[in-house]
Design an enzyme around this catalytic site. Structure first.
Site, PDB file in Angstrom:
ATOM      1  N   CYS A   1      41.878  59.606  42.276  1.00 43.53           N
ATOM      2  CA  CYS A   1      43.247  59.130  40.678  1.00 43.53           C
ATOM      3  C   CYS A   1      42.851  59.583  38.960  1.00 43.53           C
ATOM      4  O   CYS A   1      43.891  59.628  38.464  1.00 43.53           O
ATOM      5  CB  CYS A   1      43.402  58.139  41.310  1.00 43.53           C
ATOM      6  SG  CYS A   1      42.255  56.390  41.103  1.00 43.53           S
TER       7      CYS A   1
ATOM      8  N   TYR B   1      46.240  55.566  42.712  1.00 45.87           N
ATOM      9  CA  TYR B   1      45.089  55.325  43.448  1.00 45.87           C
ATOM     10  C   TYR B   1      44.364  56.736  44.111  1.00 45.87           C
ATOM     11  O   TYR B   1      44.487  57.243  45.210  1.00 45.87           O
ATOM     12  CB  TYR B   1      44.876  53.929  44.292  1.00 45.87           C
ATOM     13  CG  TYR B   1      46.097  53.918  46.180  1.00 45.87           C
ATOM     14  CD1 TYR B   1      45.578  54.033  46.622  1.00 45.87           C
ATOM     15  CD2 TYR B   1      47.670  54.441  45.544  1.00 45.87           C
ATOM     16  CE1 TYR B   1      46.381  54.415  47.917  1.00 45.87           C
ATOM     17  CE2 TYR B   1      48.202  54.537  46.639  1.00 45.87           C
ATOM     18  CZ  TYR B   1      47.604  54.652  48.288  1.00 45.87           C
ATOM     19  OH  TYR B   1      48.520  54.108  49.519  1.00 45.87           O
ATOM     20  N   CYS B   2      43.451  56.058  45.301  1.00 45.15           N
ATOM     21  CA  CYS B   2      42.421  56.449  45.695  1.00 45.15           C
ATOM     22  C   CYS B   2      41.034  56.132  45.948  1.00 45.15           C
ATOM     23  O   CYS B   2      41.554  54.399  45.615  1.00 45.15           O
ATOM     24  CB  CYS B   2      42.013  57.260  44.952  1.00 45.15           C
ATOM     25  SG  CYS B   2      40.744  57.506  43.728  1.00 45.15           S
ATOM     26  N   THR B   3      40.151  56.232  46.585  1.00 40.51           N
ATOM     27  CA  THR B   3      39.206  55.513  47.255  1.00 40.51           C
ATOM     28  C   THR B   3      38.759  54.661  46.719  1.00 40.51           C
ATOM     29  O   THR B   3      38.211  53.423  46.680  1.00 40.51           O
ATOM     30  CB  THR B   3      37.876  56.280  48.154  1.00 40.51           C
ATOM     31  OG1 THR B   3      38.227  57.129  49.393  1.00 40.51           O
ATOM     32  CG2 THR B   3      37.144  55.271  48.759  1.00 40.51           C
TER      33      THR B   3
ATOM     34  N   ILE C   1      40.297  51.556  46.032  1.00 35.27           N
ATOM     35  CA  ILE C   1      40.574  50.907  46.799  1.00 35.27           C
ATOM     36  C   ILE C   1      39.356  50.078  47.243  1.00 35.27           C
ATOM     37  O   ILE C   1      39.721  48.605  47.434  1.00 35.27           O
ATOM     38  CB  ILE C   1      40.912  51.641  48.368  1.00 35.27           C
ATOM     39  CG1 ILE C   1      42.553  52.660  47.650  1.00 35.27           C
ATOM     40  CG2 ILE C   1      41.511  50.647  49.268  1.00 35.27           C
ATOM     41  CD1 ILE C   1      42.453  53.957  49.033  1.00 35.27           C
TER      42      ILE C   1
END
Length: 319
Positions: free
Chosen positions: A197, A190-192, A219
């Site tokens: 990702c 996962y990432c922002t 996220i």
């Protein structure tokens, strides 16, 4: 205060978007020109990166203008499903509008990685908790160390990188041995907002990893779709604009930015004796010369003067 009440003072809409799609140079120049013209006319500010692998950007402006901008971008790209997440800001979140042509829209530094051809499997926000709690999964945060520090999913691996370019080396040194010892593990990243990702899954697939997944929309999409009561997210989400961080309601959080080193600082950091507004924070107290600090002090003095003359200035003040 309820979110609806808080939203009344947030007159700016922020759109974070990306799309991995093949674009030729001539199209890049046309898209850049059209978007710059539209942003100027609609008082939109932000940053957009264009490359042969697609588009990546975050923009801020009046809600109607943002909607028009995204619709125009989709027409220019000839798509109807650009990956976009929305949030809100009390003030303009950027100082200017920039559209740039780059080699990559998110830099991993490996020419052979092509997310327009292969990426991992998406995990919907509503299914992410189940994946996190699956004992047969390993979850990796593909963001930088300073982002992870202010918010994360508990139990996720932290590669402790300072830039996305460092991620492949971490994979070779740490993830490969882990999967070789535990070949049945499912990998989730996962990432922002989903872009890092997603590119990371493309890299893992290229390296021969299987059963690779990533949180769709990152996220930001998780915070939008999953209620705070059911959320497994801890802290705030770092964002690359003047707001610095977002809370679970996708409204500006409690963190500020140290304009000496560029790192996020918490309300607790602001109370430390090492903190001097605009000059240093606890993380950079020993990193700069006296000459550097003199420059920082002059910059802060000019910012303070502007804030006195223009108290309604839409740009966030320095921290």
């Amino acid at each position: 205060m309820k979110k609806d009440d808080r939203l009344k003072k947030f007159k700016y809409k922020v759109a974070a978007f990306y799309n991995f799609i093949s674009i030729i140079d001539e199209e890049i120049l046309l898209i850049k020109e059209e978007l710059t013209k539209l942003a100027t006319n609609q008082k939109i500010k932000g940053t957009i990166l264009l490359a042969s692998e697609g588009v990546n950007g975050t923009i801020c402006g009046p809600e109607n203008a943002i909607v028009q901008f995204i619709e125009t971008l989709e027409k220019l790209l000839k798509v109807s499903d650009i990956n976009v997440k929305y949030s809100w800001s009390e003030k303009q979140a950027f100082r200017r509008f920039k559209a740039r042509k780059k080699k990559e829209i998110v830099t991993i530094g490996l020419k052979e990685i092509n997310p327009t051809k292969s990426v991992g499997k998406y995990i919907k926000a509503g299914e992410w908790n189940q994946f996190l709690e699956d004992p047969n999964s390993v979850v990796i945060d593909t963001r930088n160390e300073y982002e992870i520090k202010i918010g994360n999913f508990a139990g996720a691996l932290n590669p402790q990188t300072s830039s996305f370019r460092e991620f492949p080396a971490w994979v070779q040194k740490h993830l490969k041995p882990l999967i070789e010892e535990n070949p049945s593990l499912k990998i989730g990243m996962y990432c922002t907002g989903g872009i890092r990702c997603e590119k990371a899954t493309s890299y893992l697939i290229e390296e021969g990893f299987s059963d690779v997944h990533h949180l769709e929309g990152g996220i930001l999409k998780y915070l939008e779709d999953v209620s705070s009561e059911n959320s497994l997210w801890n802290g705030e989400c770092f964002v690359f604009d003047q707001r610095v961080s977002l809370d679970h309601e996708l409204l500006p959080g409690s963190h500020r930015m140290c304009h000496a080193c560029g790192l996020p600082i918490s309300p607790e950091d602001l109370k430390k004796p090492t903190y001097i507004k605009g000059l240093q924070c606890d993380a950079c107290v020993n990193k700069f010369t006296d000459s550097d600090r003199a420059r920082f002090a002059e910059r802060q003095r000019q910012i303070d003067e502007i804030m006195k003359r223009l108290p309604e200035n839409s740009i966030w003040p320095s921290s």
